[in-house]
Design an enzyme around this catalytic site. Structure first.
Site, PDB file in Angstrom:
ATOM      1  N   THR A   4       6.962  35.013 -27.134  1.00  0.00           N
ATOM      2  CA  THR A   4       8.209  34.281 -26.915  1.00  0.00           C
ATOM      3  C   THR A   4       8.005  33.099 -25.968  1.00  0.00           C
ATOM      4  O   THR A   4       7.115  33.134 -25.109  1.00  0.00           O
ATOM      5  CB  THR A   4       9.266  35.227 -26.296  1.00  0.00           C
ATOM      6  OG1 THR A   4      10.354  34.457 -25.800  1.00  0.00           O
ATOM      7  CG2 THR A   4       8.716  36.040 -25.132  1.00  0.00           C
ATOM      8  N   TYR A  27      11.468  41.225 -19.164  1.00  0.00           N
ATOM      9  CA  TYR A  27      11.237  41.073 -20.605  1.00  0.00           C
ATOM     10  C   TYR A  27      10.087  40.099 -20.861  1.00  0.00           C
ATOM     11  O   TYR A  27       9.124  40.414 -21.568  1.00  0.00           O
ATOM     12  CB  TYR A  27      12.523  40.580 -21.299  1.00  0.00           C
ATOM     13  CG  TYR A  27      12.266  40.013 -22.680  1.00  0.00           C
ATOM     14  CD1 TYR A  27      11.878  40.843 -23.732  1.00  0.00           C
ATOM     15  CD2 TYR A  27      12.384  38.638 -22.933  1.00  0.00           C
ATOM     16  CE1 TYR A  27      11.612  40.314 -24.997  1.00  0.00           C
ATOM     17  CE2 TYR A  27      12.124  38.117 -24.184  1.00  0.00           C
ATOM     18  CZ  TYR A  27      11.735  38.957 -25.216  1.00  0.00           C
ATOM     19  OH  TYR A  27      11.466  38.436 -26.452  1.00  0.00           O
TER      20      TYR A  27
HETATM   21  N1  NAD Z   1      15.365  36.677 -31.589  1.00  0.00           N
HETATM   22  C1  NAD Z   1      14.761  35.719 -30.893  1.00  0.00           C
HETATM   23  O1  NAD Z   1      15.317  34.633 -30.661  1.00  0.00           O
HETATM   24  C2  NAD Z   1      13.359  35.939 -30.376  1.00  0.00           C
HETATM   25  C3  NAD Z   1      12.759  34.892 -29.640  1.00  0.00           C
HETATM   26  C4  NAD Z   1      11.462  35.084 -29.174  1.00  0.00           C
HETATM   27  C5  NAD Z   1      10.773  36.272 -29.436  1.00  0.00           C
HETATM   28  N2  NAD Z   1      11.379  37.278 -30.119  1.00  0.00           N
HETATM   29  C6  NAD Z   1      10.613  38.508 -30.371  1.00  0.00           C
HETATM   30  O2  NAD Z   1      10.621  38.760 -31.759  1.00  0.00           O
HETATM   31  C7  NAD Z   1      10.611  40.162 -32.031  1.00  0.00           C
HETATM   32  C8  NAD Z   1      11.726  40.504 -32.999  1.00  0.00           C
HETATM   33  O3  NAD Z   1      12.972  40.078 -32.433  1.00  0.00           O
HETATM   34  P1  NAD Z   1      14.332  40.348 -33.212  1.00  0.00           P
HETATM   35  O4  NAD Z   1      15.318  39.336 -32.742  1.00  0.00           O
HETATM   36  O5  NAD Z   1      14.068  40.503 -34.661  1.00  0.00           O
HETATM   37  O6  NAD Z   1      14.723  41.770 -32.570  1.00  0.00           O
HETATM   38  P2  NAD Z   1      15.381  43.046 -33.249  1.00  0.00           P
HETATM   39  O7  NAD Z   1      15.882  43.911 -32.138  1.00  0.00           O
HETATM   40  O8  NAD Z   1      16.327  42.654 -34.320  1.00  0.00           O
HETATM   41  O9  NAD Z   1      14.108  43.754 -33.937  1.00  0.00           O
HETATM   42  C9  NAD Z   1      13.226  44.610 -33.255  1.00  0.00           C
HETATM   43  C10 NAD Z   1      12.890  45.783 -34.202  1.00  0.00           C
HETATM   44  O10 NAD Z   1      11.920  46.623 -33.579  1.00  0.00           O
HETATM   45  C11 NAD Z   1      12.313  47.989 -33.722  1.00  0.00           C
HETATM   46  N3  NAD Z   1      11.716  48.710 -32.590  1.00  0.00           N
HETATM   47  C12 NAD Z   1      11.907  48.462 -31.260  1.00  0.00           C
HETATM   48  N4  NAD Z   1      11.173  49.319 -30.529  1.00  0.00           N
HETATM   49  C13 NAD Z   1      10.498  50.128 -31.392  1.00  0.00           C
HETATM   50  C14 NAD Z   1       9.580  51.206 -31.235  1.00  0.00           C
HETATM   51  N5  NAD Z   1       9.233  51.637 -30.023  1.00  0.00           N
HETATM   52  N6  NAD Z   1       9.071  51.814 -32.346  1.00  0.00           N
HETATM   53  C15 NAD Z   1       9.436  51.369 -33.585  1.00  0.00           C
HETATM   54  N7  NAD Z   1      10.299  50.358 -33.802  1.00  0.00           N
HETATM   55  C16 NAD Z   1      10.831  49.733 -32.714  1.00  0.00           C
HETATM   56  C17 NAD Z   1      13.837  47.937 -33.711  1.00  0.00           C
HETATM   57  O11 NAD Z   1      14.453  49.066 -34.310  1.00  0.00           O
HETATM   58  C18 NAD Z   1      14.102  46.648 -34.505  1.00  0.00           C
HETATM   59  O12 NAD Z   1      14.151  46.910 -35.896  1.00  0.00           O
HETATM   60  C19 NAD Z   1      10.709  40.840 -30.684  1.00  0.00           C
HETATM   61  O13 NAD Z   1       9.417  41.259 -30.302  1.00  0.00           O
HETATM   62  C20 NAD Z   1      11.225  39.756 -29.748  1.00  0.00           C
HETATM   63  O14 NAD Z   1      10.781  39.941 -28.441  1.00  0.00           O
HETATM   64  C21 NAD Z   1      12.661  37.138 -30.604  1.00  0.00           C
END
Ligand code: NAD
Length: 332
Positions: free
Chosen positions: A118, A143
């Site tokens: 991120t 985070y």
């Molecule tokens: N959304 C954003 O703007 C953004 C920006 C930068 C980075 N990210 C990164 O991208 C990734 C996805 O983000 P997102 O917005 O899709 O989040 P999200 O919460 O929609 O998706 C995360 C998924 O991981 C699963 N998960 C979490 N912990 C778990 C575990 N211990 N075992 C199995 N499954 C698990 C959750 O059930 C979910 O389906 C994350 O790593 C986040 O840090 C997101």
């Protein structure tokens, strides 16, 4: 040859869009997710295994059962505010679990991994320059520190083994699948565009800006918005890049996924008013601790190494797609 790819966290926002794109580009996704914040019905294609990232035996079993070639790792707790209150939960879920995943990959003989990092790893940089991957990581909340810790872990493992890994540092993800099959369903929602759209749709009484006294053109924070389908394509490009490296050396590289152009919170609000045709009340509250004034990517490395160029990441397209998804007809 169709390659089977394990998509850990593939039931979440960015993961579910990437699953569609994998299928589109002739990979076969196998989603592994504990559904803590994801949705079973967001996995529109491929196989699904409900499981915990910490469960190394189940991971190895899944990797062998589906003859997995490589892994994309999205699974994380993502809410920065919660991470300040519960750092141990974040370190266990985001860092310790990634150790399990890497151990499972090693015992199953897998060495290609794309990791969701991120822009939060950059933290507050001293100037308003575009953020280049060579800057030292300096995250300002737990985070962001869990993501920086995983990047350090990946670098160490790549230095000592054949692990080949790319850490994609996404800027602000937004938008939705252009056919409105999928979109953003975070609960609670903390991201700017869906919150402003919910206000436009009348689901919130007013939208409140966190601080309008930042050193930016209109005083509100500036961010680089990237469409979720472009992010999905970035993962396939990163996977292909890892498959193009066919020596036995380890490899780790961080790569920004952003557009190189920033918009202020007020500009986003104006764009939402234009796209939706709705007017709504906007207030201003105090700054949120730890929000950098500006986070805008230097997108050069992704262009050069991955040949990745955003296609749907104009602010208007992001908002239009997210709005279409928000107003989709109820299922059934
Ligand atoms: N959304 C954003 O703007 C953004 C920006 C930068 C980075 N990210 C990164 O991208 C990734 C996805 O983000 P997102 O917005 O899709 O989040 P999200 O919460 O929609 O998706 C995360 C998924 O991981 C699963 N998960 C979490 N912990 C778990 C575990 N211990 N075992 C199995 N499954 C698990 C959750 O059930 C979910 O389906 C994350 O790593 C986040 O840090 C997101």
């Amino acid at each position: 040859m169709t390659r089977n790819v394990l998509v850990v966290g593939g039931a979440g926002f960015i993961g579910s869009h990437t699953v569609l794109e994998l299928m589109e580009q002739d990979f076969n996704p196998v989603v592994y997710d504990n559904l803590s914040s994801g949705y079973r019905d967001a996995v529109l294609t491929g196989n699904f295994v409900e499981g915990e990232l910490e469960d190394k035996d189940r991971l190895v079993e899944t990797i062998l059962k589906f003859d997995i070639s490589s892994v994309i790792h999205f699974a994380a707790l993502i809410e920065a505010g919660e991470s300040v209150l519960e750092p141990l939960r974040f370190y266990r879920n985001n860092v310790a679990s990634t150790v399990s995943l890497l151990e499972a990959m090693q015992s199953a003989g897998l060495n290609r991994l794309v990791f969701s990092s991120t822009a939060a790893v950059y933290g507050n940089q001293s100037s308003d320059q575009l953020l280049h991957e060579s800057l030292a990581m300096s995250p300002v909340n737990p985070y962001g520190r869990t993501k920086a810790a995983v990047e350090a872990l990946l670098q160490d493992v790549a230095d000592s083994s054949a692990l080949k890994t790319v850490a994609l540092r996404y800027f602000n993800a937004g938008g939705a699948d252009s056919q409105a099959r999928l979109g953003e369903r975070h609960d609670p929602e903390t991201h700017l565009i869906p919150l402003v759209l919910q206000t436009a749709a009348g689901r919130r009484e007013q939208f409140s800006i966190f601080g309008d006294d930042y050193p930016t053109t209109d005083g509100t924070c500036i961010r680089d918005y990237v469409h979720v389908t472009d992010l999905a394509k970035g993962h396939i490009a990163a996977l292909k890049h890892l498959f193009s490296l066919d020596d036995d050396d380890g490899f780790y590289q961080p790569i920004n996924l952003g557009t190189g152009k920033g918009f202020s919170v007020r500009e986003v609000i104006e764009a939402v008013r234009k796209v939706t045709g709705e007017d709504f009340e906007v207030g201003v509250s105090d700054r949120r601790p730890g929000d950098p004034a500006q986070l805008v990517s230097d997108p050069g490395r992704a262009r050069e190494i991955l040949r990745w160029q955003p296609e749907r990441s104009s602010l208007y397209t992001i908002i239009e797609d997210a709005w279409r998804y928000m107003r989709r007809p109820a299922p059934g």
